[in-house]
Scaffold this motif. Structure first.
Motif, PDB file in Angstrom:
ATOM      1  N   UNK A   1      -3.726   1.788 -25.471  1.00 60.65           N
ATOM      2  CA  UNK A   1      -2.494   0.999 -25.395  1.00 60.65           C
ATOM      3  C   UNK A   1      -1.515   1.442 -26.485  1.00 60.65           C
ATOM      4  N   UNK A   2      -0.237   1.415 -26.163  1.00 54.61           N
ATOM      5  CA  UNK A   2       0.775   1.837 -27.118  1.00 54.61           C
ATOM      6  C   UNK A   2       2.021   0.982 -26.954  1.00 54.61           C
ATOM      7  N   UNK A   3       2.869   1.022 -27.951  1.00 51.37           N
ATOM      8  CA  UNK A   3       4.163   0.345 -27.871  1.00 51.37           C
ATOM      9  C   UNK A   3       5.135   1.071 -28.771  1.00 51.37           C
ATOM     10  N   UNK A   4       6.403   0.954 -28.439  1.00 51.29           N
ATOM     11  CA  UNK A   4       7.448   1.612 -29.216  1.00 51.29           C
ATOM     12  C   UNK A   4       8.750   0.876 -28.992  1.00 51.29           C
ATOM     13  N   UNK A   5       9.574   0.824 -30.019  1.00 54.87           N
ATOM     14  CA  UNK A   5      10.935   0.305 -29.899  1.00 54.87           C
ATOM     15  C   UNK A   5      11.873   1.441 -30.262  1.00 54.87           C
ATOM     16  N   UNK A   6      12.782   1.759 -29.359  1.00 55.74           N
ATOM     17  CA  UNK A   6      13.661   2.891 -29.608  1.00 55.74           C
ATOM     18  C   UNK A   6      14.998   2.679 -28.899  1.00 55.74           C
ATOM     19  N   UNK A   7      15.951   3.509 -29.249  1.00 61.30           N
ATOM     20  CA  UNK A   7      17.278   3.432 -28.659  1.00 61.30           C
ATOM     21  C   UNK A   7      17.436   4.479 -27.559  1.00 61.30           C
ATOM     22  N   UNK A   8      18.242   4.128 -26.560  1.00 51.94           N
ATOM     23  CA  UNK A   8      18.598   5.089 -25.529  1.00 51.94           C
ATOM     24  C   UNK A   8      20.117   5.105 -25.389  1.00 51.94           C
ATOM     25  N   UNK A   9      20.626   6.144 -24.744  1.00 44.04           N
ATOM     26  CA  UNK A   9      22.020   6.176 -24.323  1.00 44.04           C
ATOM     27  C   UNK A   9      22.007   6.192 -22.805  1.00 44.04           C
TER      28      UNK A   9
ATOM     29  N   UNK B   1       2.590   0.223 -23.050  1.00 44.01           N
ATOM     30  CA  UNK B   1       1.891   0.893 -21.962  1.00 44.01           C
ATOM     31  C   UNK B   1       0.412   1.094 -22.218  1.00 44.01           C
ATOM     32  N   UNK B   2      -0.227   1.712 -21.231  1.00 48.71           N
ATOM     33  CA  UNK B   2      -1.673   1.914 -21.235  1.00 48.71           C
ATOM     34  C   UNK B   2      -1.977   3.063 -20.287  1.00 48.71           C
ATOM     35  N   UNK B   3      -3.001   3.837 -20.574  1.00 48.16           N
ATOM     36  CA  UNK B   3      -3.379   4.929 -19.700  1.00 48.16           C
ATOM     37  C   UNK B   3      -4.405   4.518 -18.657  1.00 48.16           C
ATOM     38  N   UNK B   4      -4.386   5.214 -17.533  1.00 46.96           N
ATOM     39  CA  UNK B   4      -5.428   5.034 -16.515  1.00 46.96           C
ATOM     40  C   UNK B   4      -6.151   6.360 -16.345  1.00 46.96           C
ATOM     41  N   UNK B   5      -7.480   6.313 -16.358  1.00 45.79           N
ATOM     42  CA  UNK B   5      -8.299   7.533 -16.267  1.00 45.79           C
ATOM     43  C   UNK B   5      -8.798   7.758 -14.853  1.00 45.79           C
ATOM     44  N   UNK B   6      -8.944   9.011 -14.516  1.00 50.58           N
ATOM     45  CA  UNK B   6      -9.556   9.366 -13.244  1.00 50.58           C
ATOM     46  C   UNK B   6     -11.033   8.979 -13.300  1.00 50.58           C
ATOM     47  N   UNK B   7     -11.521   8.221 -12.315  1.00 49.92           N
ATOM     48  CA  UNK B   7     -12.918   7.767 -12.380  1.00 49.92           C
ATOM     49  C   UNK B   7     -13.938   8.896 -12.321  1.00 49.92           C
TER      50      UNK B   7
ATOM     51  N   UNK C   1       0.168   6.801 -16.935  1.00 51.15           N
ATOM     52  CA  UNK C   1       0.561   5.767 -17.883  1.00 51.15           C
ATOM     53  C   UNK C   1       1.332   4.709 -17.114  1.00 51.15           C
ATOM     54  N   UNK C   2       1.118   3.457 -17.452  1.00 52.94           N
ATOM     55  CA  UNK C   2       1.857   2.395 -16.782  1.00 52.94           C
ATOM     56  C   UNK C   2       2.103   1.261 -17.759  1.00 52.94           C
ATOM     57  N   UNK C   3       3.157   0.504 -17.510  1.00 56.78           N
ATOM     58  CA  UNK C   3       3.476  -0.593 -18.420  1.00 56.78           C
ATOM     59  C   UNK C   3       4.844  -1.170 -18.157  1.00 56.78           C
TER      60      UNK C   3
END
Length: 228
Positions: free
Chosen positions: A89-97, A110-116, A124-126
């Motif tokens: 699991x990860x998180x980030x706060x950032x700016x975009x244009x 977000x979080x990763x999903x592995x191939x079984x 990655x989804x979130x």
């Protein structure tokens, strides 16, 4: 209590609750990133956050990074690469244009999903959360508090300087120097010295203006706030 949520869902919901705790609910959108193709699936909200109509463009990783603020781009790229490698699991706060050139602040979790079969991280989804207004509100509150604190600081120093100017018959600069010397003696801020001096003649129960001797004594032996 078992809510029926997976640990991943609880992680996401916890992150979103932290953002919501700051005030009004910001826009939230879902995403999925296919690591093999580098293509993204966005909900309508994420398109809007980036200044596009839903379905107007095909979101890819290069497109995503091109919209990141130049000062945040390398950091966001690093976060995504690490997430793709570890799946954690990860998180980030950032700016975009966005597509209109407007700067917005997004939180992504977000979080990763592995191939079984292979065990490799394949997706990655979130959530993307637009926290632009929350950041503006927080900055405005901080600025207001800073301005108010600065004004209060100046006010009490001006009061103390006025007292010293009257008592010693000196100018504004000399009066401030007296405060500064007392500040150095007590090893506390000038504002605190000024506040204590003002308290000598305007504190609760004070009915007479302090004598010059009392002010002389205070300047020779300034008492830091809370030590009297």
């Amino acid at each position: 209590m078992n809510t029926g949520q997976s640990p991943v869902e609880r992680t996401f919901d916890g992150a979103i609750e932290q953002v919501f705790a700051g005030g009004s609910r910001p826009p939230v959108g879902r995403y999925r990133l296919d690591l093999a193709t580098g293509t993204w699936a966005w909900s309508d909200e994420v398109y809007v956050m980036h200044g596009f109509e839903p379905g107007q463009i095909v979101p890819t990783t290069p497109l995503m990074l091109s919209h990141k603020h130049p000062e945040d781009r390398a950091r966001v790229d690093g976060v995504l690469r690490l997430a793709a490698e570890t799946g954690r699991p990860f998180s980030s706060v950032h700016r975009i244009r966005d597509a209109y050139g407007r700067t917005r602040t997004l939180a992504v979790t977000g979080q990763g999903r592995r191939d079984p079969v292979t065990g490799q991280v394949v997706e990655l989804f979130g959530y993307f959360i637009d926290v632009t207004e929350s950041h503006k509100e927080a900055a405005a509150r901080e600025a207001t508090a800073s301005i108010q604190a600065s004004a209060e600081k100046r006010a009490v120093i001006e009061q103390a300087k006025g007292v010293l100017m009257v008592v010693y018959g000196v100018g504004e600069t000399a009066a401030f120097e007296l405060l500064r010397e007392a500040s150095n003696l007590a090893n506390v801020a000038v504002r605190d010295i000024a506040q204590t001096l003002v308290h000598l003649f305007s504190g609760p129960g004070v009915t007479v203006f302090p004598t010059r001797e009392a002010i002389d004594e205070f300047l020779r032996n300034p008492v830091p706030p809370g030590d009297d």
